[in-house]
Scaffold this motif. Structure first.
Motif, mmCIF file in Angstrom:
data_model
loop_
_atom_site.group_PDB
_atom_site.id
_atom_site.type_symbol
_atom_site.label_atom_id
_atom_site.label_comp_id
_atom_site.label_asym_id
_atom_site.label_seq_id
_atom_site.Cartn_x
_atom_site.Cartn_y
_atom_site.Cartn_z
ATOM 1 N N GLU A 74 0.584 -1.270 0.223
ATOM 2 C CA GLU A 74 0.017 0.595 -0.450
ATOM 3 C C GLU A 74 0.569 1.299 -0.132
ATOM 4 N N LYS A 75 1.951 1.148 0.813
ATOM 5 C CA LYS A 75 2.974 2.401 0.721
ATOM 6 C C LYS A 75 3.661 2.210 -0.525
ATOM 7 N N LEU A 76 3.609 1.594 -1.397
ATOM 8 C CA LEU A 76 5.159 1.429 -2.494
ATOM 9 C C LEU A 76 3.672 1.632 -3.839
ATOM 10 N N ALA A 77 2.143 2.030 -3.541
ATOM 11 C CA ALA A 77 1.035 2.276 -4.581
ATOM 12 C C ALA A 77 1.525 3.141 -4.848
ATOM 13 N N GLY A 116 -5.424 12.408 -7.083
ATOM 14 C CA GLY A 116 -6.086 12.842 -5.850
ATOM 15 C C GLY A 116 -6.614 10.700 -5.447
ATOM 16 N N PHE A 117 -6.530 10.205 -6.379
ATOM 17 C CA PHE A 117 -6.926 8.369 -6.428
ATOM 18 C C PHE A 117 -5.509 7.896 -6.597
ATOM 19 N N PRO A 118 -5.994 6.537 -6.961
ATOM 20 C CA PRO A 118 -4.667 5.888 -7.090
ATOM 21 C C PRO A 118 -5.789 5.639 -8.915
ATOM 22 N N ALA A 119 -4.105 5.221 -8.807
ATOM 23 C CA ALA A 119 -3.633 4.014 -10.034
ATOM 24 C C ALA A 119 -3.791 3.425 -10.194
ATOM 25 N N PHE A 120 -5.667 3.005 -11.520
ATOM 26 C CA PHE A 120 -5.857 1.524 -11.660
ATOM 27 C C PHE A 120 -6.564 1.042 -13.102
ATOM 28 N N GLU A 121 -6.184 2.279 -13.853
ATOM 29 C CA GLU A 121 -6.261 1.956 -16.008
ATOM 30 C C GLU A 121 -5.138 2.067 -16.051
#
Length: 124
Positions: free
Chosen positions: A43-46, A51-56
């Motif tokens: 989670e720390k390395l993501a 404003g949002f995690p990369a998912f695509e």
């Protein structure tokens, strides 16, 4: 011959600044390694951007309201940074400075009204 003793305070100031800046950068890293708090998890390395995690895919479209709110925050933060020094010295500067600041505030109010009307402040 040049008298370089005049530059000694500047060199001392630069040396102190260099030492302090290195201490502020490297000392927390060393302390975290020594105390064991350096424990990277997935989670720390993501990646975390916009404003949002990369998912695509990085070329996918996303909502730009995050940037609008950030830009509006910067604009009104700068307004506060200009108003405080003006408020301290307004009586010394006279009416010209007062009218100039009123024009500045009116421009910012018009910009806020425009952003409000366009829905930049609406968050769903």
């Amino acid at each position: 011959m040049l008298d370089l003793s005049q530059y000694l305070p500047i060199l001392l100031f630069l040396a102190v600044a260099l030492v302090l800046s290195c201490a502020f950068v490297f000392l927390p890293m060393a302390v975290s390694r020594l105390t064991g708090t350096h424990n990277p998890t997935p989670e720390k390395l993501a990646e975390y951007e916009c404003g949002f995690p990369a998912f695509e895919d990085s070329r996918s479209q996303f909502d730009v309201r995050f940037y609008l709110v950030a830009i509006l925050f910067i604009v009104f933060d700068l307004e506060a940074a200009f108003i405080y020094p003006w408020a301290v010295s307004v009586f010394k500067l006279g009416w010209t400075a007062w009218f100039a600041m009123m024009i500045f505030i009116a421009e910012l109010a018009l910009g806020l009204a425009y952003a409000w009307k366009k829905g930049a402040l609406d968050w769903e």
